[in-house]
Scaffold this motif. Structure first.
Motif, short mmCIF file in Angstrom:
data_model
loop_
_atom_site.label_atom_id
_atom_site.label_comp_id
_atom_site.label_asym_id
_atom_site.label_seq_id
_atom_site.Cartn_x
_atom_site.Cartn_y
_atom_site.Cartn_z
N GLY A 53 0.81 -1.21 0.00
CA GLY A 53 0.00 0.00 0.00
C GLY A 53 0.84 1.26 0.00
O GLY A 53 1.89 1.33 -0.64
N SER A 54 0.40 2.27 0.75
CA SER A 54 1.06 3.56 0.78
C SER A 54 2.53 3.40 1.16
O SER A 54 2.88 2.69 2.11
N THR A 55 3.39 4.12 0.43
CA THR A 55 4.83 3.99 0.70
C THR A 55 5.27 4.79 1.91
O THR A 55 6.37 4.59 2.40
N LEU A 56 4.44 5.69 2.40
CA LEU A 56 4.76 6.44 3.62
C LEU A 56 4.03 5.78 4.79
O LEU A 56 2.82 5.72 4.83
N VAL A 57 4.84 5.34 5.72
CA VAL A 57 4.28 4.59 6.86
C VAL A 57 4.50 5.39 8.13
O VAL A 57 5.62 5.85 8.39
N LYS A 58 3.47 5.52 8.91
CA LYS A 58 3.59 6.22 10.20
C LYS A 58 3.61 5.21 11.33
O LYS A 58 2.87 4.21 11.30
N GLY A 59 4.47 5.48 12.33
CA GLY A 59 4.60 4.56 13.44
C GLY A 59 4.37 5.25 14.78
O GLY A 59 3.81 6.34 14.84
N ILE A 60 4.87 4.60 15.83
CA ILE A 60 4.69 5.16 17.16
C ILE A 60 5.74 6.23 17.45
O ILE A 60 6.74 6.33 16.73
N ASN A 61 5.48 7.02 18.47
CA ASN A 61 6.43 8.03 18.94
C ASN A 61 6.79 9.07 17.88
O ASN A 61 7.85 9.68 17.95
N GLY A 62 5.91 9.29 16.91
CA GLY A 62 6.13 10.35 15.93
C GLY A 62 7.06 9.99 14.78
O GLY A 62 7.41 10.85 13.97
N PHE A 63 7.48 8.74 14.70
CA PHE A 63 8.36 8.31 13.62
C PHE A 63 7.57 7.94 12.37
O PHE A 63 6.41 7.52 12.45
N GLU A 64 8.21 8.11 11.22
CA GLU A 64 7.65 7.67 9.97
C GLU A 64 8.77 7.17 9.06
O GLU A 64 9.94 7.49 9.29
N ALA A 65 8.42 6.37 8.07
CA ALA A 65 9.41 5.85 7.13
C ALA A 65 8.80 5.81 5.74
O ALA A 65 7.59 5.65 5.59
N GLU A 66 9.67 5.93 4.75
CA GLU A 66 9.20 5.90 3.36
C GLU A 66 9.87 4.77 2.61
O GLU A 66 11.10 4.67 2.57
N PHE A 67 9.05 3.92 2.01
CA PHE A 67 9.54 2.82 1.20
C PHE A 67 9.79 3.33 -0.21
O PHE A 67 8.91 3.91 -0.84
N ASN A 68 11.02 3.12 -0.70
CA ASN A 68 11.37 3.52 -2.05
C ASN A 68 11.89 2.28 -2.78
O ASN A 68 13.04 1.86 -2.57
N LYS A 69 11.04 1.72 -3.61
CA LYS A 69 11.39 0.46 -4.25
C LYS A 69 12.53 0.62 -5.23
O LYS A 69 13.43 -0.23 -5.32
N SER A 70 12.56 1.71 -5.98
CA SER A 70 13.60 1.90 -7.00
C SER A 70 14.98 2.07 -6.36
O SER A 70 15.99 1.67 -6.94
N GLN A 71 15.02 2.65 -5.18
CA GLN A 71 16.29 2.84 -4.49
C GLN A 71 16.50 1.78 -3.41
O GLN A 71 17.50 1.86 -2.68
N THR A 72 15.61 0.86 -3.31
CA THR A 72 15.64 -0.21 -2.27
C THR A 72 16.01 0.38 -0.92
O THR A 72 16.94 -0.07 -0.24
N SER A 73 15.26 1.41 -0.53
CA SER A 73 15.53 2.07 0.74
C SER A 73 14.27 2.13 1.59
O SER A 73 13.14 2.07 1.09
N PHE A 74 14.48 2.30 2.88
CA PHE A 74 13.38 2.41 3.84
C PHE A 74 13.90 3.27 5.00
O PHE A 74 14.14 2.81 6.10
N HIS A 75 14.08 4.55 4.73
CA HIS A 75 14.67 5.47 5.71
C HIS A 75 13.66 5.89 6.77
O HIS A 75 12.50 6.15 6.46
N LEU A 76 14.13 6.01 7.99
CA LEU A 76 13.30 6.38 9.13
C LEU A 76 13.50 7.86 9.44
O LEU A 76 14.65 8.34 9.45
N ARG A 77 12.41 8.58 9.71
CA ARG A 77 12.51 10.02 9.97
C ARG A 77 11.65 10.43 11.16
O ARG A 77 10.65 9.79 11.48
N LYS A 78 12.10 11.51 11.80
CA LYS A 78 11.30 12.16 12.83
C LYS A 78 11.58 13.65 12.73
O LYS A 78 12.74 14.06 12.70
N PRO A 79 10.55 14.48 12.70
CA PRO A 79 10.76 15.92 12.49
C PRO A 79 11.37 16.64 13.69
O PRO A 79 12.02 17.68 13.51
N SER A 80 11.18 16.10 14.89
CA SER A 80 11.70 16.77 16.08
C SER A 80 11.95 15.72 17.16
O SER A 80 11.01 15.11 17.67
#
Lengths: 117, 113
Positions: A53-80
């Motif tokens: 489904g959606s390539t942007l995934v939201k998790g607990i504690n304000g974290f999110e990650a984006e699945f990028n199939k072409s770059q085979t990446s799944f980077h984790l981010r938090k804005p603050s």
């Protein structure tokens, strides 16, 4: 066989600053992707997961990650980030292990996030 | 919220001694995993059970390690004899089925002297 590379072993960041923890994977088939967090002397806690489904995934504690199939990446981010985010973060990939006929997780080596007051 | 239970949390032993770790998965979870996590590394799978049967033990050092899940519920991991290189965190995880999310216990920290 799948593998996971976490490009940074340690990431220091000031409190309230944004952070990105990088993860790249290799696999010959469709995969499920996970981020887990581990506090000192504790087990792993699931932060978020990508199954489909959606390539942007939201998790607990304000974290999110984006699945990028072409770059085979799944980077984790938090804005603050907060002091309490200081921990080790593991990226993992799960796909069908043909030898056992079941799904298995392969983990990266982890990234230690240190939040500086 | 249901959790995976493990005991003991910490174990210190001398080399050549026997040690055993216990895991109680979340109720109803058919799949159980034992992982070893060496300091500074990610967890590595040792053995996977589906109910009472071993699905994969290809990474288990069978000359000294054994694992069982006799009634398909709780599980025991044993090391005999322990070696210095066995010092690590031993993690247990469970999932409803092998394709589902794995939930981890707090782990057992083993120190071999």
């Amino acid at each position: 066989a799948q593998s996971v590379t976490q490009l940074d072993s340690q990431v220091p960041v000031f409190e309230e600053a944004p952070v990105e923890l990088r993860c790249n994977y290799s696999s010959s088939v469709s995969v499920y992707l996970f981020w887990y967090v581990q506090y000192p002397n504790q087990g792993l806690q699931l932060l978020l997961k990508y199954l489909s489904g959606s390539t942007l995934v939201k998790g607990i504690n304000g974290f999110e990650a984006e699945f990028n199939k072409s770059q085979t990446s799944f980077h984790l981010r938090k804005p603050s980030v907060h002091i309490s985010d200081t921990a080790e973060y593991f990226c993992a990939v799960s796909d069908l292990f043909s030898g056992a006929g079941s799904y298995q997780l392969t983990f990266g080596k982890g990234t230690k996030l240190s939040v500086i007051p | 919220e249901a959790e995976v239970a493990q005991s003991p949390r910490y174990k210190i032993t001398e080399k050549s001694q026997a040690v055993a770790f216990w895991c109680d998965p979340i109720s109803g979870h058919a799949t159980l995993y034992w992982y070893r996590q060496i300091l500074g590394q990610g967890p590595e799978l040792l053995v996977q059970f589906q109910d009472e049967s071993v699905v994969d033990d290809s990474q288990l050092p069978k000359d000294r390690f054994s694992a069982e899940r006799l009634k398909g519920v709780d599980s025991t991991l044993k090391i005999q004899p322990a070696e210095l290189g066995d010092s690590a965190m031993y993690l247990c995880a469970s999932s409803l089925a092998s394709s589902d999310t794995q939930y981890f216990g707090p782990g057992t920290r083993l120190t071999v002297l």
